[in-house]
Design a protein around this motif. Structure first.
Motif, mmCIF file in Angstrom:
data_model
loop_
_atom_site.group_PDB
_atom_site.id
_atom_site.type_symbol
_atom_site.label_atom_id
_atom_site.label_comp_id
_atom_site.label_asym_id
_atom_site.label_seq_id
_atom_site.Cartn_x
_atom_site.Cartn_y
_atom_site.Cartn_z
ATOM 1 N N ASP A 97 57.994 43.130 64.831
ATOM 2 C CA ASP A 97 57.063 42.752 63.769
ATOM 3 C C ASP A 97 57.186 41.279 63.427
ATOM 4 O OD1 ASP A 97 56.041 45.360 63.589
ATOM 5 O OD2 ASP A 97 57.606 45.949 62.168
ATOM 6 N N LEU A 98 58.409 40.758 63.442
ATOM 7 C CA LEU A 98 58.594 39.322 63.230
ATOM 8 C C LEU A 98 57.917 38.523 64.350
ATOM 9 C CD1 LEU A 98 62.319 39.006 62.072
ATOM 10 C CD2 LEU A 98 60.288 38.423 60.749
ATOM 11 N N ASP A 99 58.157 38.936 65.600
ATOM 12 C CA ASP A 99 57.548 38.249 66.751
ATOM 13 C C ASP A 99 56.031 38.220 66.625
ATOM 14 O OD1 ASP A 99 60.084 37.916 67.810
ATOM 15 O OD2 ASP A 99 59.869 39.475 69.335
ATOM 16 N N LYS A 100 55.458 39.362 66.264
ATOM 17 C CA LYS A 100 54.002 39.464 66.113
ATOM 18 C C LYS A 100 53.513 38.543 64.983
ATOM 19 C CE LYS A 100 50.360 42.785 65.123
ATOM 20 N NZ LYS A 100 50.038 44.133 64.666
ATOM 21 N N ALA A 101 54.238 38.534 63.871
ATOM 22 C CA ALA A 101 53.841 37.697 62.735
ATOM 23 C C ALA A 101 53.913 36.206 63.078
ATOM 24 C CB ALA A 101 54.725 38.006 61.523
ATOM 25 N N TRP A 102 54.988 35.794 63.783
ATOM 26 C CA TRP A 102 55.086 34.381 64.190
ATOM 27 C C TRP A 102 53.886 34.016 65.055
ATOM 28 C CZ3 TRP A 102 58.096 32.272 61.007
ATOM 29 C CH2 TRP A 102 59.390 32.703 60.736
#
Length: 191
Positions: A97-102
């Motif tokens: 989810d962090l990767d997607k948000a970045w």
């Protein structure tokens, strides 16, 4: 006269307990000043707010600058030292989810040519993160002539080179298409 003196004394006591300019959000105290590691650069809290997703508090986002300003373009284009602080409030934000948000944050604020130049560094940046849990802190520091220093819970993870990376990263929060307009206003000190 005694009432006035007691009132002044009470106010002075409160000021020593709660420093002027410090923010408290979701029971977390955000310092009003910080010093970047390895430098004499003291930065002031420009603004801070909470990143909500639906009704959930995900993290506190805070922006530190050499001096306060509410003009996002001026902040993005300035080359001086800066810090973005993220203090996680949610139980667990998974790495995917962090990767997607970045990735979404960069894509929303950069054109195709800029993304092509940033792509490898965005991948390197994203690879630094694992799941984020409540209480974790991420510091994203702009260090002039060095790059973007990434700290997780106070530990330096890497420095991403290039003077174009930090402005692109900062745009995620205060660019033309920010993660949320409420958080952008808060980080710009407009709320």
């Amino acid at each position: 006269m005694k009432k006035v003196l007691r009132g002044v004394f009470g106010l002075l006591c409160l000021l020593t307990i709660f420093p002027l300019g410090a923010a408290e959000l979701a029971k977390v105290t955000i310092p009003d000043r910080i010093t970047l590691d390895g430098s004499d650069n003291t930065l002031v809290l420009n603004g801070a707010g909470i990143r909500y997703k639906f009704i959930f508090k995900i993290y506190i986002g805070a922006l530190y600058l050499p001096e306060k300003t509410s003009v996002s373009e001026k902040i993005i284009n300035s080359t001086g030292p800066k810090r973005i602080l993220m203090h996680f409030l949610y139980d667990k934000v998974e790495k995917q989810d962090l990767d997607k948000a970045w990735r979404e944050g960069f894509l929303a604020n950069q054109d195709e040519q800029a993304m092509a130049q940033l792509d490898q560094r965005i991948n390197r940046f994203s690879a630094l993160f694992t799941d984020a849990v409540r209480g974790d802190e991420i510091w994203l520091d702009n260090i002039p002539d060095a790059g973007t220093r990434v700290y997780i819970n106070g530990e330096l993870k890497d420095t991403i080179s290039g003077s174009d990376f930090y402005p692109a990263l900062l745009s995620i929060w205060i660019g033309s298409d920010p993660v949320t307009t409420a958080l952008k206003r808060a980080m710009l000190g407009q709320e």
